[in-house]
Design a protein around this motif. Sequence first.
Motif, PDB file in Angstrom:
ATOM      1  N   GLY A   1       0.908  -1.373   0.055  1.00  0.00           N
ATOM      2  CA  GLY A   1      -0.017  -0.034   0.108  1.00  0.00           C
ATOM      3  C   GLY A   1       0.927   1.345   0.113  1.00  0.00           C
ATOM      4  N   LEU A   2       1.888   1.281   0.655  1.00  0.00           N
ATOM      5  CA  LEU A   2       2.820   2.465   0.852  1.00  0.00           C
ATOM      6  C   LEU A   2       3.213   2.558  -0.627  1.00  0.00           C
ATOM      7  N   LEU A   3       4.167   1.523  -1.223  1.00  0.00           N
ATOM      8  CA  LEU A   3       4.716   1.718  -2.518  1.00  0.00           C
ATOM      9  C   LEU A   3       3.861   2.191  -3.394  1.00  0.00           C
TER      10      LEU A   3
ATOM     11  N   GLN B   1       1.649   6.384  -7.319  1.00  0.00           N
ATOM     12  CA  GLN B   1       0.468   7.151  -7.789  1.00  0.00           C
ATOM     13  C   GLN B   1       0.784   8.560  -7.587  1.00  0.00           C
ATOM     14  N   ASP B   2       1.483   8.782  -6.691  1.00  0.00           N
ATOM     15  CA  ASP B   2       1.865  10.374  -6.356  1.00  0.00           C
ATOM     16  C   ASP B   2       3.018  10.777  -7.705  1.00  0.00           C
ATOM     17  N   ILE B   3       3.651  10.103  -7.892  1.00  0.00           N
ATOM     18  CA  ILE B   3       4.576  10.119  -9.166  1.00  0.00           C
ATOM     19  C   ILE B   3       4.049  10.407 -10.591  1.00  0.00           C
ATOM     20  N   LEU B   4       2.861   9.241 -10.676  1.00  0.00           N
ATOM     21  CA  LEU B   4       2.293   9.618 -11.836  1.00  0.00           C
ATOM     22  C   LEU B   4       1.402  10.854 -12.073  1.00  0.00           C
ATOM     23  N   ARG B   5       0.918  11.298 -10.820  1.00  0.00           N
ATOM     24  CA  ARG B   5      -0.032  12.541 -11.017  1.00  0.00           C
ATOM     25  C   ARG B   5       1.166  13.619 -11.236  1.00  0.00           C
ATOM     26  N   ARG B   6       2.281  13.740 -10.701  1.00  0.00           N
ATOM     27  CA  ARG B   6       3.128  14.837 -10.843  1.00  0.00           C
ATOM     28  C   ARG B   6       3.636  14.725 -12.439  1.00  0.00           C
ATOM     29  N   VAL B   7       3.907  13.476 -13.112  1.00  0.00           N
ATOM     30  CA  VAL B   7       4.213  13.304 -14.447  1.00  0.00           C
ATOM     31  C   VAL B   7       3.119  13.913 -15.331  1.00  0.00           C
TER      32      VAL B   7
ATOM     33  N   ARG C   1      15.795   1.252 -17.118  1.00  0.00           N
ATOM     34  CA  ARG C   1      15.744   0.075 -16.434  1.00  0.00           C
ATOM     35  C   ARG C   1      15.478   0.249 -14.794  1.00  0.00           C
ATOM     36  N   ALA C   2      15.823   1.449 -14.288  1.00  0.00           N
ATOM     37  CA  ALA C   2      15.676   1.963 -12.917  1.00  0.00           C
ATOM     38  C   ALA C   2      14.136   2.310 -12.985  1.00  0.00           C
ATOM     39  N   ILE C   3      13.527   3.047 -13.964  1.00  0.00           N
ATOM     40  CA  ILE C   3      12.062   3.291 -13.927  1.00  0.00           C
ATOM     41  C   ILE C   3      11.331   2.066 -13.780  1.00  0.00           C
ATOM     42  N   SER C   4      11.702   1.251 -14.848  1.00  0.00           N
ATOM     43  CA  SER C   4      10.819   0.002 -14.809  1.00  0.00           C
ATOM     44  C   SER C   4      10.881  -0.790 -13.454  1.00  0.00           C
ATOM     45  N   GLN C   5      11.926  -0.768 -12.813  1.00  0.00           N
ATOM     46  CA  GLN C   5      12.063  -1.400 -11.623  1.00  0.00           C
ATOM     47  C   GLN C   5      11.186  -0.843 -10.443  1.00  0.00           C
ATOM     48  N   ALA C   6      11.352   0.460 -10.292  1.00  0.00           N
ATOM     49  CA  ALA C   6      10.552   1.226  -9.560  1.00  0.00           C
ATOM     50  C   ALA C   6       8.923   1.314  -9.817  1.00  0.00           C
ATOM     51  N   MET C   7       8.409   1.266 -11.133  1.00  0.00           N
ATOM     52  CA  MET C   7       7.096   1.752 -11.192  1.00  0.00           C
ATOM     53  C   MET C   7       6.258   0.296 -11.618  1.00  0.00           C
ATOM     54  N   SER C   8       7.033  -0.909 -11.464  1.00  0.00           N
ATOM     55  CA  SER C   8       6.326  -2.141 -11.827  1.00  0.00           C
ATOM     56  C   SER C   8       5.400  -2.447 -10.584  1.00  0.00           C
TER      57      SER C   8
ATOM     58  N   SER D   1      13.216   9.644  -4.711  1.00  0.00           N
ATOM     59  CA  SER D   1      14.153  10.348  -5.489  1.00  0.00           C
ATOM     60  C   SER D   1      13.439  10.528  -6.871  1.00  0.00           C
ATOM     61  N   LEU D   2      12.711   9.751  -7.340  1.00  0.00           N
ATOM     62  CA  LEU D   2      12.031  10.071  -8.488  1.00  0.00           C
ATOM     63  C   LEU D   2      10.911  11.154  -8.531  1.00  0.00           C
ATOM     64  N   ARG D   3      10.078  10.972  -7.405  1.00  0.00           N
ATOM     65  CA  ARG D   3       9.174  12.025  -7.024  1.00  0.00           C
ATOM     66  C   ARG D   3       9.965  13.278  -6.907  1.00  0.00           C
ATOM     67  N   ASN D   4      11.056  13.388  -6.184  1.00  0.00           N
ATOM     68  CA  ASN D   4      11.534  14.765  -6.021  1.00  0.00           C
ATOM     69  C   ASN D   4      12.297  15.302  -7.063  1.00  0.00           C
ATOM     70  N   ALA D   5      12.598  14.505  -8.266  1.00  0.00           N
ATOM     71  CA  ALA D   5      13.031  15.200  -9.384  1.00  0.00           C
ATOM     72  C   ALA D   5      12.065  15.601 -10.317  1.00  0.00           C
ATOM     73  N   LEU D   6      10.771  15.374  -9.870  1.00  0.00           N
ATOM     74  CA  LEU D   6       9.538  15.933 -10.833  1.00  0.00           C
ATOM     75  C   LEU D   6       9.149  17.168 -10.126  1.00  0.00           C
TER      76      LEU D   6
END
Length: 387
Positions: free
Chosen positions: A313-315, A320-326, A354-361, A382-387
């Motif tokens: 649930g936390l992951l 979902q927060d990353i997808l909203r920012r994108v 490759r890092a994106i796929s591992q994190a978002m799968s 780190s992905l969310r902070n980069a957006l």
Amino acid sequence: MSQRKGTIAAALIAVSVVALSVYLYLKVTPYQTVIDHGPSPEARANPYLAAELFLRKHGLSVEHANDLDILPSLDPRRRSLLLLGDHNNMTPRQIDQVMNWTRAGGRLLFVAESLWNKKLGHSNDLLLDRVQLHQSLSKDLKEPPPNVGDDPFPLLTKLYLENEDAPAYAGFNTAFHLEDPKNLAQAWANSARATHMMQLNYGRGSITVVTDADLWKTPAIGQFDNAWLLWYLTADTRVTLIFNADHDNLPTLLLRNFPQALVALLALISLGFWHVGVRQGPLQEPAPKARRQLQEHLRASADFLLRRNGQAGLLQALQQDILRRVRRRHPGFEQLGVAEQWLVLARLTGQPTRAISQAMSPRPKQRLSSVEFSRQVAHLQSLRNAL
């Protein structure tokens, strides 16, 4: 007139009482009856009271004791010591004292208390093992002795004496049998199937071992030649009986005589513990609000979400927060395919695909280790902070 009526009434009552008394006197038949109130308190407390009275009647001095503490004060010469109670609790030191007393000239009689254990090579009766006699069950004997069927009294123990045509009969318990593997006994007494009494010399004294002493209790002592046998074994001596060597402890006596009081006491103690154990207020004062900080609230919230929703649930919330920012930075992002979305994420965050796929799968349902979970959370943050 009224006084005359009262006098007549009193006279009639007196005549009626006299007539009734005469009638009852003529009709009632007097008789005598004996009411048995059972044994006296002394007899109930001393099962060998009849044996003591019998020996005293035949000129012997008899006393009884509750333990072996009196042994040092007993002169072994012309003295018989009868251990008729349970002696399994005797210590090796007490065994030595009794044997030394017997060697000095005393007559010792005791009851075999335990069966011989062939595997262990001893019994639980230290005194019986010291005299090297064994006790077993009569039913375990391999073969009955000869002429058993010719015995008119197979259940009685017979003691043969010199210059006597008939034996003396005793009512020993025939369930037990004494054995003499070392051939130490000089005399013995048997029933039709087993041996129930053995005598052997020991120094200047003698030892008599019997399978039981119930034949000398009241009322069995009055049967057969039981009383005579006790006199024969103790003749010309002063007799000391020890039949209560193992006292009942206080809890046993209380349980036997006051069970209701003990139950009430236990209930009262339980209620006392329950009353004392009930919490009347908070164990400690709550922490003041002034010391609470934002970090504590965040940690508490995270712990609550982890317990309630689990790691997945936390992951998923971070994803979902990353997808909203994108979607805010790249219009039409949700209409792209998965591979194209990962390319957009890689361009916006500067991370490899490759890092994106591992994190978002989607994560598997099995629980991650603490290290792996922390690493995954750090990567998503780190992905969310980069957006």
